[in-house]
Design a protein around this motif. Sequence first.
Motif, PDB file in Angstrom:
ATOM      1  N   ALA A 417       0.828  -1.208   0.000  1.00 27.32           N
ATOM      2  CA  ALA A 417       0.000   0.000   0.000  1.00 27.32           C
ATOM      3  C   ALA A 417       0.861   1.256   0.000  1.00 27.32           C
ATOM      4  N   VAL A 418       1.959   1.228   0.763  1.00 28.21           N
ATOM      5  CA  VAL A 418       2.843   2.391   0.835  1.00 28.21           C
ATOM      6  C   VAL A 418       3.510   2.637  -0.515  1.00 28.21           C
ATOM      7  N   LYS A 419       3.900   1.563  -1.199  1.00 24.84           N
ATOM      8  CA  LYS A 419       4.542   1.709  -2.511  1.00 24.84           C
ATOM      9  C   LYS A 419       3.663   2.465  -3.498  1.00 24.84           C
ATOM     10  N   GLU A 420       2.362   2.344  -3.319  1.00 20.42           N
ATOM     11  CA  GLU A 420       1.430   2.986  -4.252  1.00 20.42           C
ATOM     12  C   GLU A 420       1.353   4.497  -4.060  1.00 20.42           C
ATOM     13  N   VAL A 421       1.730   4.980  -2.892  1.00 18.30           N
ATOM     14  CA  VAL A 421       1.526   6.410  -2.613  1.00 18.30           C
ATOM     15  C   VAL A 421       2.828   7.206  -2.511  1.00 18.30           C
ATOM     16  N   ILE A 422       3.969   6.522  -2.388  1.00 18.81           N
ATOM     17  CA  ILE A 422       5.236   7.260  -2.321  1.00 18.81           C
ATOM     18  C   ILE A 422       5.959   7.176  -3.662  1.00 18.81           C
ATOM     19  N   THR A 423       7.068   7.854  -3.765  1.00 20.78           N
ATOM     20  CA  THR A 423       7.865   7.838  -4.993  1.00 20.78           C
ATOM     21  C   THR A 423       9.038   6.876  -4.832  1.00 20.78           C
ATOM     22  N   ILE A 424       9.126   5.915  -5.742  1.00 17.50           N
ATOM     23  CA  ILE A 424      10.225   4.951  -5.715  1.00 17.50           C
ATOM     24  C   ILE A 424      10.986   5.043  -7.033  1.00 17.50           C
ATOM     25  N   SER A 425      12.234   5.419  -6.950  1.00 18.87           N
ATOM     26  CA  SER A 425      13.071   5.507  -8.150  1.00 18.87           C
ATOM     27  C   SER A 425      13.957   4.276  -8.238  1.00 18.87           C
ATOM     28  N   ASN A 426      14.338   3.906  -9.463  1.00 18.18           N
ATOM     29  CA  ASN A 426      15.196   2.748  -9.692  1.00 18.18           C
ATOM     30  C   ASN A 426      16.627   3.201  -9.956  1.00 18.18           C
ATOM     31  N   ARG A 427      17.559   2.451  -9.395  1.00 19.01           N
ATOM     32  CA  ARG A 427      18.969   2.788  -9.576  1.00 19.01           C
ATOM     33  C   ARG A 427      19.750   1.510  -9.833  1.00 19.01           C
ATOM     34  N   LYS A 428      20.501   1.485 -10.930  1.00 15.48           N
ATOM     35  CA  LYS A 428      21.329   0.327 -11.235  1.00 15.48           C
ATOM     36  C   LYS A 428      22.548   0.338 -10.327  1.00 15.48           C
ATOM     37  N   ILE A 429      22.949  -0.877  -9.911  1.00 13.04           N
ATOM     38  CA  ILE A 429      24.054  -0.971  -8.970  1.00 13.04           C
ATOM     39  C   ILE A 429      24.737  -2.323  -9.142  1.00 13.04           C
ATOM     40  N   THR A 430      26.037  -2.356  -8.910  1.00  9.03           N
ATOM     41  CA  THR A 430      26.752  -3.637  -8.994  1.00  9.03           C
ATOM     42  C   THR A 430      26.453  -4.465  -7.746  1.00  9.03           C
ATOM     43  N   GLU A 431      26.669  -5.763  -7.862  1.00  9.15           N
ATOM     44  CA  GLU A 431      26.422  -6.629  -6.703  1.00  9.15           C
ATOM     45  C   GLU A 431      27.326  -6.240  -5.543  1.00  9.15           C
ATOM     46  N   GLU A 432      28.573  -5.925  -5.845  1.00  8.86           N
ATOM     47  CA  GLU A 432      29.526  -5.556  -4.795  1.00  8.86           C
ATOM     48  C   GLU A 432      29.045  -4.347  -4.010  1.00  8.86           C
ATOM     49  N   LYS A 433      28.579  -3.324  -4.708  1.00  5.49           N
ATOM     50  CA  LYS A 433      28.094  -2.113  -4.032  1.00  5.49           C
ATOM     51  C   LYS A 433      26.800  -2.392  -3.275  1.00  5.49           C
ATOM     52  N   PHE A 434      25.968  -3.258  -3.831  1.00  6.67           N
ATOM     53  CA  PHE A 434      24.715  -3.611  -3.161  1.00  6.67           C
ATOM     54  C   PHE A 434      25.005  -4.304  -1.826  1.00  6.67           C
ATOM     55  N   ARG A 435      25.978  -5.235  -1.844  1.00  7.29           N
ATOM     56  CA  ARG A 435      26.333  -5.925  -0.610  1.00  7.29           C
ATOM     57  C   ARG A 435      26.850  -4.937   0.449  1.00  7.29           C
ATOM     58  N   ALA A 436      27.522  -3.903  -0.020  1.00  7.50           N
ATOM     59  CA  ALA A 436      28.067  -2.912   0.918  1.00  7.50           C
ATOM     60  C   ALA A 436      26.976  -2.094   1.603  1.00  7.50           C
ATOM     61  N   LEU A 437      25.790  -2.063   0.982  1.00  5.05           N
ATOM     62  CA  LEU A 437      24.681  -1.309   1.563  1.00  5.05           C
ATOM     63  C   LEU A 437      24.074  -2.019   2.773  1.00  5.05           C
ATOM     64  N   ALA A 438      24.245  -3.341   2.812  1.00  6.71           N
ATOM     65  CA  ALA A 438      23.585  -4.121   3.870  1.00  6.71           C
ATOM     66  C   ALA A 438      24.187  -3.814   5.222  1.00  6.71           C
TER      67      ALA A 438
END
Length: 438
Positions: A417-438
Amino acid sequence: MNVTKNQIDDLNIELTIAISAEDYAEKEKKRLSAYRKNADFKGFRKGMVPASIVKKLYGDQALYEAINSVIGEQLDKFIKDNNLNILGEPLPSESQKENEWKSGNDFEFKFDLGLSPAIDIELGKDDKLTRHKIEVSPKAVADTKAEMLRQYGSLQEGEAAGEEDYVIADFRQGDKASEGAYVAVSKVEGDAKAKFVGAKSGDTFDVNVNEAFVNETDRSSMLKVSKDELAALDPVWNVTVVNVKTFVPAEENQETYDKIFGEGVVKTAEEFEAKVTERIQNSYNQESDYKLSQDIQAYLVKKADVKLPESFLKRWLYENNKEKFTMEQVEKDFDAFLKDFRWQLVREFLMKKFDLKIDDKDMLDAAKGFAAYQYAMYGMPNVPEQLLSEAAVELLKDERRHRNLVESVESEKVISAVKEVITISNRKITEEKFRALA
């Protein structure tokens, strides 16, 4: 009777309830009458035991029950009359003074009440979050292809044992022998590993099995003797290598394609790579969705700025679990509890705000999904629908599992429900950088 409220702060109340003998006398009398009615003593007919004897035997219990009833009623009335949304249950105050439990006395009781915070969140397109789309790298494809081929590989005859190979050997000590024992070289520990690495058929050497195979159960099974026998034997055994088995990945051919994907689904190397890429991307998408859900939860809780009566909650957790946990254990896990509890309060608010409901189908689907996950963990990815349905029904009978599934379904509905009302942008990212976000 006198009920006094002391508002400590916005989230904590100390409530004092003072009662006199006349406030509980009638209930005490009724409790004693009930005890007399059911009392069964030799020499007296049932229900005809003298009141003096009944009071002597059951007076303290009747007094306790009467006062407890009056106090409980006053607590409930105060909470209802003041429209309070409390957390947990009222706790005896740490400043409570000891009462003299004697019929006819006045009593004073103090209770601490923790209040649920008011939550109000407004959401719109100005609320912005990012969904990370993980890119599939050539290395990830190559590694996954290699792993798939390893999964469908086989043991074949080898010459000199490598660290990832297996040695089939005979172990002997006097008249004791264990023939054809499989030894995974990678599992051998200590100095003994060097004896197995490079070993060939016909090689013989001594090994201290206690040092080489530290797990007693595995050691007993390998040598085919009981644990008691093993303990009495010399740990040094003679090893004769019978042969070496080396693990060889499956060849990349039609037979292997059919084993992995099903007959005729993949026919060329290009199609193999495409299927592998698709699988990786699907896995990445699931990770991205999960990360976004966690980010949304954290964002909502932060936006709601949920304040909690932490000292009260810590005491409440301990008092309700003192037979299971020490206060030190409660302290250790308290931050994790607060995180989950804040999300629970926000989730409940948003369920009402978006008028979201959970029906039987939602619960059955969630239980089937969990059952499918469990089967997959045991290497059964394609379980028949009937079996999943039966497993789901059994899961829902378990109170704890049912509660966990309700929370999971609520979270999914709120996040959607929240996804429907807020703004969600897409961003491409490498797996290595994605793991660093965790």
